[in-house]
Design a protein around this motif. Structure first.
Motif, PDB file in Angstrom:
ATOM      1  N   UNK A 322       0.833  -1.206   0.000  1.00 32.12           N
ATOM      2  CA  UNK A 322       0.000   0.000   0.000  1.00 32.12           C
ATOM      3  C   UNK A 322       0.864   1.252   0.000  1.00 32.12           C
ATOM      4  N   UNK A 323       1.929   1.225   0.786  1.00 33.09           N
ATOM      5  CA  UNK A 323       2.824   2.385   0.824  1.00 33.09           C
ATOM      6  C   UNK A 323       3.458   2.616  -0.545  1.00 33.09           C
ATOM      7  N   UNK A 324       3.860   1.544  -1.204  1.00 37.20           N
ATOM      8  CA  UNK A 324       4.450   1.681  -2.532  1.00 37.20           C
ATOM      9  C   UNK A 324       3.447   2.268  -3.529  1.00 37.20           C
ATOM     10  N   UNK A 325       2.174   2.084  -3.261  1.00 31.36           N
ATOM     11  CA  UNK A 325       1.115   2.620  -4.126  1.00 31.36           C
ATOM     12  C   UNK A 325       0.599   3.968  -3.639  1.00 31.36           C
ATOM     13  N   UNK A 326       1.305   4.567  -2.685  1.00 28.84           N
ATOM     14  CA  UNK A 326       0.994   5.924  -2.265  1.00 28.84           C
ATOM     15  C   UNK A 326      -0.059   6.060  -1.193  1.00 28.84           C
ATOM     16  N   UNK A 327      -0.364   4.978  -0.472  1.00 31.98           N
ATOM     17  CA  UNK A 327      -1.381   5.025   0.579  1.00 31.98           C
ATOM     18  C   UNK A 327      -0.738   4.599   1.893  1.00 31.98           C
ATOM     19  N   UNK A 328      -0.813   5.472   2.894  1.00 30.17           N
ATOM     20  CA  UNK A 328      -0.191   5.213   4.185  1.00 30.17           C
ATOM     21  C   UNK A 328      -1.260   4.843   5.208  1.00 30.17           C
ATOM     22  N   UNK A 329      -1.161   3.633   5.763  1.00 25.67           N
ATOM     23  CA  UNK A 329      -2.043   3.195   6.842  1.00 25.67           C
ATOM     24  C   UNK A 329      -1.153   2.809   8.020  1.00 25.67           C
ATOM     25  N   UNK A 330      -1.731   2.177   9.041  1.00 26.62           N
ATOM     26  CA  UNK A 330      -0.953   1.815  10.226  1.00 26.62           C
ATOM     27  C   UNK A 330      -0.881   0.299  10.339  1.00 26.62           C
ATOM     28  N   UNK A 331       0.345  -0.215  10.382  1.00 23.09           N
ATOM     29  CA  UNK A 331       0.561  -1.640  10.614  1.00 23.09           C
ATOM     30  C   UNK A 331       0.628  -1.846  12.121  1.00 23.09           C
ATOM     31  N   UNK A 332      -0.425  -2.408  12.701  1.00 25.43           N
ATOM     32  CA  UNK A 332      -0.490  -2.610  14.152  1.00 25.43           C
ATOM     33  C   UNK A 332      -0.187  -4.052  14.536  1.00 25.43           C
ATOM     34  N   UNK A 333       0.286  -4.840  13.586  1.00 24.64           N
ATOM     35  CA  UNK A 333       0.414  -6.287  13.787  1.00 24.64           C
ATOM     36  C   UNK A 333       1.421  -6.672  14.861  1.00 24.64           C
TER      37      UNK A 333
END
Length: 364
Positions: A322-333
């Motif tokens: 997702x980051x490589x595609x320009x979308x930043x979320x939160x990895x809480x794993x």
């Protein structure tokens, strides 16, 4: 001359072993990692706010505007009778002040986990023991475990986030009430953190109004960050006036700047704008939940906040994709074993959500 190494030895070993709170670099990204309101001020309000801020006496310390803001927030929250309100530089400062106030030998802070990381961090920084009680695999309160931990540790502070972060759920009202009662019986403070209240279907403040005598040990925290003012840093704590008076002694003077204060007062004068934004976010949340619910390789949990928790086959791979595609979320794993392979997705605008869903689909 003292060396840097010698000076470092003066810093507490546990502090040196800690990691600083990480804020992800979001430059050029669709930023959906921090549960921010994606809507800005309408252009006409931007101009009015700029004019208002430009007229402030920045050479003076904050004065009556702070009291004006407290009155405005009391009206906004419909403060229960006999309760007081204090301001914080975001809820983070209030959490730190609570730990400072309760820092006596042997004191503990208790909270369900996974939950907001600052409960544990503030406890550690003040030398308090932190007791985390695991949620169930479906992220509900483990009532029996909570009651046992309260009896065993007699915590000075028990945090209950309502809705919880990062799981986004409201817990069972009966379990909440019994846990709050148990905290009261052993003489502790029950602190209800309602940071995501603008997006939730209910608030505990209604139970407080119905039975104030049962809630004499309860404090309620809220913030304007999710209201739409994350950059303004205004948190507020409500509770019985006697308790608030004691906690307010620890608040640094002028902890809320005149700029922040005026921004908040301005926004509260246009509440209908922010109520409409919250309603739009809830509509978008339903669309995101419905879309994710149809994907066979993704598990999604119900949400009462402006975020959605999902479990994917490989969280690290999906996050990187997702980051490589320009979308930043939160990895809480890696936050807690119960969050294995989980991502936390902030609900954005229709276009942002479409980009997020497309990036996630392509990254699975």
């Amino acid at each position: 001359m003292m060396s840097t190494a010698a000076a470092l030895s003066r810093i507490r070993p546990d502090v040196r072993a800690m990691h600083a709170y990480a804020v992800q670099d979001a430059a050029g990204m669709v930023k959906l990692d921090a549960m921010e309101n994606p809507h800005g001020l309408p252009p006409e309000l931007r101009a009015a706010l700029g004019e208002r801020l430009g007229a402030l006496a920045l050479n003076r310390y904050p004065g009556e505007c702070v009291n004006d803001l407290k009155r405005a927030l009391a009206a906004h929250a419909d403060l229960p009778a006999g309760w007081g309100l204090m301001l914080g530089n975001g809820s983070d400062e209030l959490i730190s002040l609570l730990a400072m106030a309760c820092n006596v030998p042997g004191a503990a802070v208790l909270a369900p986990v996974p939950g907001f990381v600052m409960y544990a961090v503030s406890a550690q920084l003040q030398g308090l023991k932190f007791v985390g009680v695991d949620l169930t695999p479906d992220f509900e309160l483990d009532e029996a475990a909570m009651l046992a931990a309260i009896a065993a540790h007699r915590p000075a502070i028990t945090y209950l986030a309502y809705p919880n972060n990062p799981t986004a759920n409201l817990w069972d009202e009966g379990a909440m009430a019994r846990i709050i009662d148990a905290v009261g019986r052993q003489g502790g403070l029950a602190v209800l953190d309602e940071a995501y209240q603008p997006f939730a279907s209910r608030s505990w403040i209604d139970a407080i109004r119905r039975d104030p005598a049962r809630h004499g040990h309860v404090l309620l925290m809220r913030t304007l960050s999710k209201f739409g003012l994350a950059g303004v840093r205004i948190g507020y704590l409500m509770g019985p006036q006697t308790l608030v008076n004691e906690l307010d002694k620890l608040r640094p003077p002028y902890n809320v700047s005149v700029l922040n204060c005026e921004c908040a007062l301005f926004a509260l004068g246009y509440q209908e704008v922010f109520v409409a934004q919250a309603a739009d976010i809830c509509r978008q949340r339903a669309i995101v939940l419905a879309a994710l619910g149809a994907w066979p390789r993704v598990k999604v949990w119900p949400s009462e906040a402006n975020m959605v928790l999902v479990r994917v086959p490989d969280a690290a791979k999906a996050f990187a994709g997702m980051r490589a595609r320009g979308v930043l979320v939160k990895n809480v794993s890696t936050m807690h074993p119960l969050l294995a392979n989980c991502l936390r997705l902030t609900v954005g605008t229709p276009d942002e959500n479409a980009q997020m869903l497309a990036a996630l689909a392509a990254s699975l």
